[in-house]
Design an enzyme around this catalytic site. Sequence first.
Site, PDB file in Angstrom:
ATOM      1  N   GLU A 151       0.828  -1.210   0.000  1.00 23.39           N
ATOM      2  CA  GLU A 151       0.000   0.000   0.000  1.00 23.39           C
ATOM      3  C   GLU A 151       0.862   1.261   0.000  1.00 23.39           C
ATOM      4  O   GLU A 151       0.453   2.309  -0.502  1.00 23.39           O
ATOM      5  CB  GLU A 151      -0.921  -0.016   1.242  1.00 23.39           C
ATOM      6  CG  GLU A 151      -2.185   0.798   1.071  1.00 23.39           C
ATOM      7  CD  GLU A 151      -3.225   0.510   2.153  1.00 23.39           C
ATOM      8  OE1 GLU A 151      -4.296  -0.008   1.807  1.00 23.39           O
ATOM      9  OE2 GLU A 151      -2.962   0.809   3.328  1.00 23.39           O
ATOM     10  N   HIS A 158       7.691 -26.741   0.389  1.00 27.28           N
ATOM     11  CA  HIS A 158       6.925 -27.881  -0.141  1.00 27.28           C
ATOM     12  C   HIS A 158       5.713 -27.405  -0.925  1.00 27.28           C
ATOM     13  O   HIS A 158       4.780 -28.166  -1.157  1.00 27.28           O
ATOM     14  CB  HIS A 158       6.508 -28.798   1.016  1.00 27.28           C
ATOM     15  CG  HIS A 158       7.686 -29.216   1.833  1.00 27.28           C
ATOM     16  ND1 HIS A 158       8.463 -30.304   1.513  1.00 27.28           N
ATOM     17  CD2 HIS A 158       8.278 -28.631   2.913  1.00 27.28           C
ATOM     18  CE1 HIS A 158       9.464 -30.399   2.384  1.00 27.28           C
ATOM     19  NE2 HIS A 158       9.374 -29.392   3.234  1.00 27.28           N
ATOM     20  N   LYS A 201     -14.111   2.228  -1.846  1.00 23.83           N
ATOM     21  CA  LYS A 201     -14.799   2.537  -0.585  1.00 23.83           C
ATOM     22  C   LYS A 201     -16.020   3.408  -0.869  1.00 23.83           C
ATOM     23  O   LYS A 201     -17.090   3.209  -0.300  1.00 23.83           O
ATOM     24  CB  LYS A 201     -13.871   3.330   0.348  1.00 23.83           C
ATOM     25  CG  LYS A 201     -12.901   2.505   1.134  1.00 23.83           C
ATOM     26  CD  LYS A 201     -12.209   3.382   2.183  1.00 23.83           C
ATOM     27  CE  LYS A 201     -11.159   2.634   2.953  1.00 23.83           C
ATOM     28  NZ  LYS A 201     -10.451   3.465   3.928  1.00 23.83           N
TER      29      LYS A 201
HETATM   30  O1  PA5 Z   1      -2.804   1.987   6.092  1.00 19.38           O
HETATM   31  C1  PA5 Z   1      -3.908   2.476   6.033  1.00 19.38           C
HETATM   32  O2  PA5 Z   1      -4.101   3.682   6.228  1.00 19.38           O
HETATM   33  C2  PA5 Z   1      -5.134   1.626   5.731  1.00 19.38           C
HETATM   34  O3  PA5 Z   1      -4.814   0.333   5.406  1.00 19.38           O
HETATM   35  C3  PA5 Z   1      -6.048   1.620   6.946  1.00 19.38           C
HETATM   36  O4  PA5 Z   1      -5.354   1.127   8.045  1.00 19.38           O
HETATM   37  C4  PA5 Z   1      -7.305   0.806   6.733  1.00 19.38           C
HETATM   38  O5  PA5 Z   1      -7.970   1.180   5.561  1.00 19.38           O
HETATM   39  C5  PA5 Z   1      -8.261   1.013   7.914  1.00 19.38           C
HETATM   40  O6  PA5 Z   1      -8.515   2.362   8.078  1.00 19.38           O
HETATM   41  P1  PA5 Z   1      -9.052   2.987   9.408  1.00 19.38           P
HETATM   42  O7  PA5 Z   1      -8.026   2.781  10.467  1.00 19.38           O
HETATM   43  O8  PA5 Z   1      -9.252   4.428   9.087  1.00 19.38           O
HETATM   44  O9  PA5 Z   1     -10.332   2.288   9.730  1.00 19.38           O
END
Ligand code: PA5
Length: 452
Positions: free
Chosen positions: A280, A309, A421
């Site tokens: 990410e 394996h 989202k």
């Molecule tokens: O790294 C990030 O910002 C995302 O992966 C969030 O952790 C994830 O989408 C969850 O978001 P939030 O903590 O706002 O619920």
Amino acid sequence: MAKITLDYNLAVAKRIKGGISDDELKACLGQAELGLSRLADLVKSGEVGFPNLPKQDTTTFKGIASEIRGQYNDLVVIGIGGSSLGLEAITNALLPLGYNSLSFDERGKLPRVWVLDNSDPSVASSILKYCKPKETFVLVISKSGATVETAANFTIIMDFLSKAGIDLKKQVILITDPQKGPLCEYGKANGMRMFDVDNNVGGRYSVLSPVGLLPAVILGLDIDKMLAGACSVAEGDKKRILTLAAIYIHYLKQKPIHILMPYSSKLRKFAEWFNQLYGESLGKRYDRDSKEVFYGNTTAIACGSIDQHSQLQLYMEGPNDKLVTFIGVSSFENDIKLNGELNEAYNYLTGHTLGELLNAELATTAVALSLNERPSVLLEVDRINEESLGALFMLFEYVVAIVGLAANINPFDQPAVELGKQFAYGLMGRKGYEAKKAEFTQLNAKSEEHII
Ligand code: PA5
């Protein structure tokens, strides 16, 4: 103090064809230095906060932990992505196998732990079945406070507790942005207990904030040691951080796939945490000057020796498109001596230990890969404990941030995740997302011809 070593012998040109040469390493180290100085600027200006986390005061977290100890049979943690993967890495590494099956006394009067991340009814319904409202403590973790899975699971658990007449202010803590978002607003309006995820600590860099530390200390883990391990990396490991970042910078262009392969079942979930952090943070279409770059390479995770394996045949003889980062553990607690007298064919095992076997498999796999010109690096920790885990978290957070900033991309945002989202909000009828629902419905039109 936590000790991590980085061995990159099997990634260099002297050892494998196509490996990184001295000149290339030097050039990539220069880029890594640039990434580090950009990171230092962002930390100084207050835009990025994860490097400061090891210095935080943990007194309040410990206070909550002692309030809970002996009182609750279950801890339910609601959160997803960066709000849950760090905790799962911690519990997988540091709690005994089968922890939730131990009795209350065997657990030292500590609660069992359930992570409610997915919006999968089978998970939530099991948790509701196993937990009793009076004996359940809940942490709701969402930096934005708006994540739909977390919102949905939050409503389920609140309903479950309220119907049993539970005092929500006593049994629920919210961990979220202190200034904005629906969870923050709800918490303030209803006088809930809350902990902050600072604005400058992104979800996937937040494991060493209340997000990971509060549940960890409630589960009896030593969070000060975790922070000490992280601190030792932040303050003393610059050479290792820069070298690993330089190697990643080089191979990100050469190899479309990056495998993280710890040789311990206790680090499987750590690999999942890494998968999110790396993917990410580095997978970006535009750089910080809005130039289209399509940066990043794809991570995959494996666990040694199990995946020898399963995946190793592919790594050895399939496309030469991978860098492997191994994580090794030099000594295992409760290692077991082997006795191969059972069968002459097993005699060679006598006198060795199970941990020795695992490490032999790691070393031989790395060398075997190198014979096929497949590069790898090895990070080795002395043992798996709070300190080394804290150190590994901090090491990878630094490395990933540096790699991204060296390429001038933003490793702290995730703009592309937003579109899906918003469509989901529209489909579920969230106010303000009506246009997104209409747009989605049009885009999702299906031809019967292609459904069989
Ligand atoms: O790294 C990030 O910002 C995302 O992966 C969030 O952790 C994830 O989408 C969850 O978001 P939030 O903590 O706002 O619920």
